[in-house]
Design an enzyme around this catalytic site. Structure first.
Site, PDB file in Angstrom:
ATOM      1  N   ASP A 170       0.688  -1.256  -0.192  1.00 46.12           N
ATOM      2  CA  ASP A 170      -0.237   0.343   0.103  1.00 46.12           C
ATOM      3  C   ASP A 170       1.083   0.998   0.175  1.00 46.12           C
ATOM      4  O   ASP A 170       0.870   1.151   0.754  1.00 46.12           O
ATOM      5  CB  ASP A 170      -0.856   0.124   1.214  1.00 46.12           C
ATOM      6  N   GLU A 205      -1.649  10.209  -0.467  1.00 46.13           N
ATOM      7  CA  GLU A 205      -3.513   9.439  -0.759  1.00 46.13           C
ATOM      8  C   GLU A 205      -3.763   9.450   0.300  1.00 46.13           C
ATOM      9  O   GLU A 205      -5.024  10.300   0.794  1.00 46.13           O
ATOM     10  CB  GLU A 205      -3.255   8.313  -1.685  1.00 46.13           C
ATOM     11  N   GLU A 206      -2.933   9.165   1.493  1.00 45.03           N
ATOM     12  CA  GLU A 206      -3.241   8.734   2.592  1.00 45.03           C
ATOM     13  C   GLU A 206      -4.043   9.255   4.227  1.00 45.03           C
ATOM     14  O   GLU A 206      -4.454   8.898   4.586  1.00 45.03           O
ATOM     15  CB  GLU A 206      -1.335   7.304   3.544  1.00 45.03           C
ATOM     16  N   ASP A 261      -4.623   0.252  -6.059  1.00 44.25           N
ATOM     17  CA  ASP A 261      -4.284   0.288  -4.523  1.00 44.25           C
ATOM     18  C   ASP A 261      -4.973  -0.931  -3.608  1.00 44.25           C
ATOM     19  O   ASP A 261      -5.057  -0.266  -2.466  1.00 44.25           O
ATOM     20  CB  ASP A 261      -5.012   1.748  -4.354  1.00 44.25           C
ATOM     21  N   HIS A 302      -1.591  -1.404   6.305  1.00 44.67           N
ATOM     22  CA  HIS A 302      -0.977  -0.247   7.678  1.00 44.67           C
ATOM     23  C   HIS A 302      -0.666  -0.387   8.622  1.00 44.67           C
ATOM     24  O   HIS A 302      -0.537  -0.021   9.321  1.00 44.67           O
ATOM     25  CB  HIS A 302      -2.430   0.589   8.033  1.00 44.67           C
TER      26      HIS A 302
END
Lengths: 466, 466
Positions: free
Chosen positions: A291, A325-326, A353, A423
């Site tokens: 990711d 993006e995060e 993604d 994550h």
């Protein structure tokens, strides 16, 4: 050639669409006849070796994770741009974007009562910090927003822990995003969540929270599922559960970053664009390989495959590595703004993604007649099992384009293990398989190349086909 | 009643065995006829609720992990003994054992070159520490003992990292046990291993090393699989890989501990014993729930089930919670010595040390005629699928008894995920399922009760049946 049911249905859709391509298809020149040979060449070239995976490994081993505002992100972007130039891609550039800069700092959680124990944790992205000495308070464990509401009177002055089992990202992530402000509304002094993850080896998983502007911002962090469950058991036994949470987290002024852009310029309509990409930023844990380093590199390698085969489609194929993006989506928004004048000329936006695991196909958002066409293009990927085209799909970074009418498409992969590592410190390149990643490169390259080369653009106006 | 093939074969075995039981079996009184009803009552009682799992959760949540020499181990032992007395078990006692006391202290590993990064690690049990400032040295990554030997000239003054993929515990654990001394023999200053584990979310797994007395003792630690692979990739790219390893690990003087023992005294032959147990100590990570708190509690609960049903077998059933399995086996040896006079009267020793997952049956080490009998007893467990009795089996703690001729038996479970969590911070009670653990309790209780109640003891002399 026998028409497959999928192709026949797609053809029927194309027949109903009032555009040049449909007419062409009706004239006995379906996409499969025209493009299967080149698609097979693309697939063969993309899956010939593990170069995409090796490139990703080099990137993430060299620069590590890449949070917005970090030196490692900008160094990775510098490296990608230099490599793209060395590859001979065209119009290689970093497009400026100001991004939020959240800094984790030192952080810890300790169980104080009923017995001292370190609790592995990760502060949630965007969280405020605690006072220097930390926050030591009794814990109230709840299983849902409803339970918090029912026990709101008990929450005041406490640390609220949402111990919510993972049932699916969409459902469970609500507690990461909205839990902290819900806890604050009930008078809590801090918030803990059970990590939003499908599996755990005592592994905390971070991700963004979303503060509600009407209540106080309180510090928030994720515990490993194991410890969230343990604290719940302790509470159920009548133990007084006390935790000390210490976080230096803070938000600094915005920092400069860039969207990475490179192209193979179209031979006939260079102003029309198929954009394909992922996000170059990541959370500040693991390697951000799954990711979404893998997505960026796969899209980049898709252009490389087209280039290595000496192909140049009618329209421009553009790779984008969106930044931020995060925790902000500033890259996707900046891309929309920087390219506002050419949005009508964006034929298709493709995002990957969800990890470059075994590709199954795409989800597509666009008109019915465009759907019929991309289903035909998808059928070119039957040999690697990536030919499923589902309705609905896209991606966070291309969302701003899709809102302006650009047809959007998201790569669909076998994501069985995605939320094990998502994550977390375990998002490392070894979780991706070189062969599967190469198949993703093939899947992206075929779709981007063929849609960019079709005689007509994907029709935007929705046309009902049945 | 129809004889099952298993029972018929067992009966044939028993026929050949020159003892009372065989004669009795031949007289048409097979074990299944005699004991199926009571076995079914035991199974029903054991699987009625989740009390075994709840008891284990209370133990490991309250005391955490339990390394030999630690306060938490002795407090857990105190608690177990008190609870056993409260349960009304007989002859509850802690039998003294002096155990090694290895202390981990503070420890860390950092990648220094090609870029700074913290590497999650766990020192190996028994390792010596580093000098106060740590050891900073270049890393040589090898994939096997053979490769180390081939590259021995490069190893001098370096940290040797064994990056060996997990292929099975028996094979891969050799690098944890013997890697440090092999590295020292080549002149290395420290040793790292890739964690011996089947899965990883950047999770280091500890375990004992075994220093060879003929070479220098060097510090040794386990890295997460992800980082071992990364360091190998870096080496393959030609990067100079430098790591700083800092460990305070040291071995203190032996400390007092205890084997936990409790009984249901036999009604006819109280001096004859079936002992069933696991080990109460654990590594100093996670909760030591799977390895092996669950085994101890399941064996203890097996006696509780027998007791609650008001059953009292002819012979004594004894639960043992051996201490110091992980890093010394002093508990198993001390039990052998303390009970030297009654070893001939130990009819059977049963150990469970593979996690109390779904039980499949047992592995058995003993005479053929005894095998025939325990296969009959095993068949009583058909209703829960735990009726498989394989040749060979036992456990580390009962090894000293088995060496003295005591028939030995190890519980076999579905261990698919055991080595994901083994010796890691993820060995927590949530990894065990209450229903499966209850089935393990049933499996242990039926075997222990029936063997303790059979008219004759298990025949020790090996008698060939075919």
């Amino acid at each position: 050639m026998r028409l497959s049911p999928v192709l026949a249905a797609a053809l029927a859709g194309a027949l109903a669409a009032p555009n040049a391509l449909a007419a062409q298809a009706a004239a006995g020149d379906p996409i499969r006849v025209r493009y299967q040979a080149v698609a097979d060449r693309i697939i063969a070239e993309a899956t010939r070796d593990s170069s995409a995976w090796q490139r990703l490994a080099r990137m993430v081993d060299t620069f590590g994770h890449r949070l917005s505002g970090s030196t490692s992100l900008e160094q990775a972007i510098d490296w990608v741009l230099a490599e793209m130039r060395r590859d001979g891609l065209e119009n290689v550039r970093g497009e400026p974007v100001m991004v939020p800069r959240w800094v984790r700092g030192s952080e810890s959680a300790e169980l104080v009562s009923p017995r001292p124990q370190r609790l592995p944790m990760l502060g949630l992205g965007g969280s405020v910090g605690t006072p220097r000495g930390g926050i030591t308070a009794e814990v109230l464990v709840v299983s849902s927003f409803a339970e918090l509401q029912a026990r709101a009177a008990e929450a005041r002055g406490k640390i609220v822990l949402f111990d919510v089992p993972f049932t699916g990202y969409g459902q469970t992530v609500q507690y990461r995003a909205g839990g902290p402000s819900a806890a604050a509304r009930a008078g809590a002094v801090a918030c803990l969540i059970r990590s939003v993850a499908a599996y755990s080896i005592r592994s905390p998983h971070t991700g963004a929270l979303r503060y509600d502007s009407t209540v106080q911002q309180i510090p928030a962090a994720a515990l490993a599922a194991e410890d969230a469950m343990m604290l719940r058991r302790m509470q159920e036994r009548g133990d007084r559960v006390v935790v000390r949470l210490t976080m230096e987290a803070r938000t600094l002024p915005d920092a400069p970053s860039r969207n990475v852009v490179a192209e193979i310029v179209g031979s006939e309509r260079p102003g029309e664009v198929v954009v394909v990409g992922g996000h170059i930023d990541s959370w500040d844990v693991g390697q951000g390989a799954m990711d979404d380093g893998g997505g960026v590199v796969a899209a980049w390698e898709a252009l490389r495959v087209i280039q290595r085969l000496g192909l140049r489609p009618r329209r421009t194929v553009r790779v984008a590595g969106w930044t931020n993006e995060e925790n902000g989506l500033r890259g996707g928004n900046a891309y929309r703004d920087a390219h506002a004048a050419e949005l009508d000329s964006h034929v298709l936006a493709i995002e990957t993604d969800g990890g470059v695991f075994r590709p199954l196909g795409y989800g597509f958002t666009g008109s019915d007649s465009a759907m019929a066409i991309v289903r035909q293009v998808g059928s070119l990927l039957q040999s690697i099992g990536a030919d499923s085209i589902a309705r609905g799909g896209g991606g966070a970074d291309i969302g701003p384009l899709m809102q302006r009418g650009v047809p959007g498409m998201g790569l669909i992969v076998d994501g069985a293990r995605y939320f094990w590592f998502h994550h977390s410190d375990g998002d490392t390149v070894d979780k991706l398989d070189p062969r599967e990643m190469a198949q993703c490169v093939a899947t992206l390259a075929v779709m981007a190349y063929v849609v960019a080369d079709l005689p007509g653009p994907l029709p935007r106006a929705a046309v009902a086909t049945r």
